[in-house]
Structures are given as structure tokens and as C-alpha cells.
Scaffold this motif. Sequence first.
Motif, PDB file in Angstrom:
ATOM      1  N   ILE A   1      58.600  38.359  17.248  1.00  0.00           N
ATOM      2  CA  ILE A   1      57.841  37.116  17.334  1.00  0.00           C
ATOM      3  C   ILE A   1      58.367  36.172  16.260  1.00  0.00           C
ATOM      4  CG2 ILE A   1      55.571  36.048  17.127  1.00  0.00           C
ATOM      5  CD1 ILE A   1      54.376  38.664  18.134  1.00  0.00           C
ATOM      6  N   PRO A   2      58.924  35.016  16.651  1.00  0.00           N
ATOM      7  CA  PRO A   2      59.569  34.136  15.675  1.00  0.00           C
ATOM      8  C   PRO A   2      58.564  33.420  14.770  1.00  0.00           C
ATOM      9  CG  PRO A   2      59.552  33.094  17.821  1.00  0.00           C
ATOM     10  CD  PRO A   2      59.025  34.491  18.025  1.00  0.00           C
ATOM     11  N   ARG A   3      59.054  33.061  13.587  1.00  0.00           N
ATOM     12  CA  ARG A   3      58.281  32.251  12.646  1.00  0.00           C
ATOM     13  C   ARG A   3      59.028  30.929  12.467  1.00  0.00           C
ATOM     14  NH1 ARG A   3      57.707  37.482  11.510  1.00  0.00           N
ATOM     15  NH2 ARG A   3      55.671  38.276  10.849  1.00  0.00           N
ATOM     16  N   ILE A   4      58.438  29.857  12.945  1.00  0.00           N
ATOM     17  CA  ILE A   4      59.104  28.562  12.966  1.00  0.00           C
ATOM     18  C   ILE A   4      58.509  27.652  11.893  1.00  0.00           C
ATOM     19  CG2 ILE A   4      59.589  26.514  14.361  1.00  0.00           C
ATOM     20  CD1 ILE A   4      59.482  28.283  16.833  1.00  0.00           C
ATOM     21  N   PRO A   5      59.302  27.188  10.942  1.00  0.00           N
ATOM     22  CA  PRO A   5      58.799  26.243   9.937  1.00  0.00           C
ATOM     23  C   PRO A   5      58.297  24.965  10.613  1.00  0.00           C
ATOM     24  CG  PRO A   5      60.928  27.141   9.275  1.00  0.00           C
ATOM     25  CD  PRO A   5      60.712  27.543  10.704  1.00  0.00           C
ATOM     26  N   LEU A   6      57.097  24.546  10.274  1.00  0.00           N
ATOM     27  CA  LEU A   6      56.486  23.424  10.978  1.00  0.00           C
ATOM     28  C   LEU A   6      57.121  22.081  10.653  1.00  0.00           C
ATOM     29  CD1 LEU A   6      52.686  24.356  10.968  1.00  0.00           C
ATOM     30  CD2 LEU A   6      54.362  24.604  12.789  1.00  0.00           C
ATOM     31  N   ASN A   7      57.960  22.037   9.635  1.00  0.00           N
ATOM     32  CA  ASN A   7      58.628  20.754   9.371  1.00  0.00           C
ATOM     33  C   ASN A   7      59.553  20.359  10.526  1.00  0.00           C
ATOM     34  OD1 ASN A   7      60.213  23.038   8.283  1.00  0.00           O
ATOM     35  ND2 ASN A   7      61.725  21.465   7.781  1.00  0.00           N
ATOM     36  N   TYR A   8      60.060  21.357  11.262  1.00  0.00           N
ATOM     37  CA  TYR A   8      60.900  21.032  12.418  1.00  0.00           C
ATOM     38  C   TYR A   8      60.084  20.384  13.539  1.00  0.00           C
ATOM     39  CZ  TYR A   8      64.774  23.549  10.321  1.00  0.00           C
ATOM     40  OH  TYR A   8      65.777  23.936   9.478  1.00  0.00           O
ATOM     41  N   ALA A   9      58.796  20.711  13.611  1.00  0.00           N
ATOM     42  CA  ALA A   9      57.931  20.040  14.572  1.00  0.00           C
ATOM     43  C   ALA A   9      57.642  18.610  14.132  1.00  0.00           C
ATOM     44  CB  ALA A   9      56.626  20.817  14.739  1.00  0.00           C
ATOM     45  N   LEU A  10      57.399  18.433  12.854  1.00  0.00           N
ATOM     46  CA  LEU A  10      57.054  17.114  12.317  1.00  0.00           C
ATOM     47  C   LEU A  10      58.195  16.114  12.460  1.00  0.00           C
ATOM     48  CD1 LEU A  10      55.206  16.422   8.994  1.00  0.00           C
ATOM     49  CD2 LEU A  10      57.361  15.270   9.457  1.00  0.00           C
ATOM     50  N   LEU A  11      59.427  16.544  12.163  1.00  0.00           N
ATOM     51  CA  LEU A  11      60.537  15.604  12.046  1.00  0.00           C
ATOM     52  C   LEU A  11      60.845  14.846  13.328  1.00  0.00           C
ATOM     53  CD1 LEU A  11      62.945  17.702   9.786  1.00  0.00           C
ATOM     54  CD2 LEU A  11      61.644  15.675   9.135  1.00  0.00           C
ATOM     55  N   SER A  12      60.671  15.470  14.468  1.00  0.00           N
ATOM     56  CA  SER A  12      60.969  14.797  15.746  1.00  0.00           C
ATOM     57  C   SER A  12      59.772  14.795  16.689  1.00  0.00           C
ATOM     58  CB  SER A  12      62.168  15.468  16.435  1.00  0.00           C
ATOM     59  OG  SER A  12      63.343  15.302  15.682  1.00  0.00           O
ATOM     60  N   GLU A  13      58.571  14.938  16.109  1.00  0.00           N
ATOM     61  CA  GLU A  13      57.342  14.987  16.904  1.00  0.00           C
ATOM     62  C   GLU A  13      57.455  15.984  18.053  1.00  0.00           C
ATOM     63  OE1 GLU A  13      55.758  11.178  17.998  1.00  0.00           O
ATOM     64  OE2 GLU A  13      55.413  10.619  15.902  1.00  0.00           O
ATOM     65  N   ARG A  14      57.986  17.148  17.719  1.00  0.00           N
ATOM     66  CA  ARG A  14      58.098  18.220  18.701  1.00  0.00           C
ATOM     67  C   ARG A  14      56.789  18.993  18.789  1.00  0.00           C
ATOM     68  NH1 ARG A  14      63.417  19.460  15.325  1.00  0.00           N
ATOM     69  NH2 ARG A  14      65.047  18.636  16.697  1.00  0.00           N
ATOM     70  N   SER A  15      56.587  19.659  19.922  1.00  0.00           N
ATOM     71  CA  SER A  15      55.380  20.445  20.140  1.00  0.00           C
ATOM     72  C   SER A  15      55.737  21.892  20.453  1.00  0.00           C
ATOM     73  CB  SER A  15      54.564  19.874  21.309  1.00  0.00           C
ATOM     74  OG  SER A  15      54.215  18.536  21.082  1.00  0.00           O
ATOM     75  N   ILE A  16      54.904  22.819  20.005  1.00  0.00           N
ATOM     76  CA  ILE A  16      55.001  24.235  20.368  1.00  0.00           C
ATOM     77  C   ILE A  16      53.766  24.546  21.213  1.00  0.00           C
ATOM     78  CG2 ILE A  16      55.115  26.616  19.544  1.00  0.00           C
ATOM     79  CD1 ILE A  16      56.228  25.470  16.896  1.00  0.00           C
TER      80      ILE A  16
END
Length: 327
Positions: free
Chosen positions: A244-259
Motif C-alpha cells: 500500500i503506497p504512501r504518497i506525500p500530500l505535497n504532490y496533491a497540492l502542487l497541481s491540485e491533484r486528487s486521490i
Amino acid sequence: MKAFVCTEFGPVDNCAVEEIELRPPDDDQVLIEVHSASLNFPDALMVEGRYQFKPPLPFSPGMDLAGIVREVGTNITHVAPGDKVIAFSGHGAFAEMCLAPRDKIVPMPAGMTFDAAAAFGITYSTAIHAFQECGRLQPGETVLVLGAAGGVGIAAIEVAKAMGARVIAAASTDEKLALCREKGADLTINYNSEDLRKRTLELTDGRGADVIFDPVGGEYSMTAFRATAWGGRLLVVGFAAGDIPRIPLNYALLSERSIVGVFWGAWAARDVEGQRRNLATMARWFTEGKIAPVIDSTIDLAQIPEAMKRLMDRKVKGKVVVRVRKA
């Protein structure tokens, strides 16, 4: 009746084909003569005791099936004895007869074989729900499908194409990618020999994919997430890679991405009418030739352990169908 039975959680080799008692349906159940059932990744997790739902022991695995209604409960009005149906039993499909709840039974589309119907249910239902309700996929957007040659991966390719998307299929071998192209993928990536993020960006002129369909997990999730476009959506479908991956949330913030999590089974129970609408759409697409399950192999009940190991080792292309009885 004969059934493939799990008596304790652990390796699938502990399971065996046994004679078990046949129970009549209660008021809200349907008893179905099983002709074909399909093997799904959660079946293997369930046998090992690693799935989020643990049936009481002993139990027969098998989440979806196609067969003929033999008996109905007093509250059942939408199907009758003799009807050909697809059912989402949750478990119990790897048996000669299976009980299924009334809200998880639909008529088989005309012209569909029992094998195709068994391979059709969960994978295509998951894919259409992922793209429609979870990912809000729009025509013209680019979809990256991970694990694209598996059963749910093939379904994702076809559903995304039917919804008007451009599809990039990613898989581990050139042989698997050839199958993905046959099923409609516009472009392909071999993530064993190519850099998944770099190649995705190259194939999208640096923009990235709008939607990632991810049934794999592990290291691929993070790599793919970093290759999404502004406002991109990562659809979390499963973790076939085991981690199960652990994704740093800054990658979501930088391009307004959603998980976005995709839990089709729970959604279908909450929105019965929505699931019926999706199934009607899927039946229409099947009739129009836009979707058709790929069957890797057909097996009998006694061959389930070996097939389940191949599935866990990611050696299956499309779906394995358990043929319980001849059509």
C-alpha cells in the motif's frame, strides 16, 4: 452439492472441493444454478484472511457468477425460475448452487455466454463506477491504466474508450501490451523497461494524464501520480503489487491533484439504482461491440488453487473463468 471450500484462512492449498449442504433461499434471496464464475483478486485475499470482509468459516469463495435461477424467495419479483442471470454473491460462487441477495442479481444481456457473463460483472462494474462516479472522466481526457492486461485493466481500457477518452496502457511485458492495443489502447508503456513517469509525460506532450486507473499500488502509484496533469485524479482501485503506497500530500497540492478511492461493492450497496443504470449502460456497450471480456482460461473447481496462484503472481491476461457445469 459440490463446492470449493475454505475451512481455515491461509494458503489456497488448504482449500478443497467438498460436498456441502444445499440451503433454500430466504425471503430476499435467489438460489442460482451456477454455470460459470470468475476468479477475482479479492477471492485470493479472502481465502488468506487478508480481505476487508471475512466470511464465517467454512465458506466457498467466488464473488460473481452467471447461471440459471432455480428458486426465489417470497420477496423476489424481478427474476423468476428459469431466468439467466448475473449475480454478485460476495462469496459462494465456486459451487454448483449459490444463494445471492435480490439487489445483487440482474438479467444476463441477450447474446452473452455464461463464461462471458461471469467475466463481465465485477471488473466492468468497477471500471465504469471508477470513471463515472469517482473520476468524473470527460470525453477527450487522457487515461493511464496500470496493470492494463489484467481483468479489471482490460475493462478499464474498454470503458474509458467507450466514454470517449484517450487511453495509455501500462503493463509489465510487450506481450501484455499487445493485448492492450487489441482491446483499444491508443498508446502503451512497458514499465519494466521504460520510465513510467517520463514516458507518460512524453506521450502527453508534457501535460500528464488526466486520470490514473490504479489497481496495482506499490511503487507505481507514486510514479504515476507525479505524471498527472493539473487537476489530475488518481483512482485507487487495489493493491495487486502487495504494498500500500504512501504518497506525500505535497504532490496533491502542487497541481491540485486528487486521490480518490474506488470501492465499487460498498457503493453498489448504497446506490442500487446507480448500479442498475451502469449495468444497463454496460449491456448496451456489449451489444454494440464496445466491450467484451478477455478470458485467459477456463478451469474447473479442482483447478482453482493453481489458477489463484497464477493470478497472485500477475501471470493472468484478462479473466480466469471457473466453469462449474457445461452450458
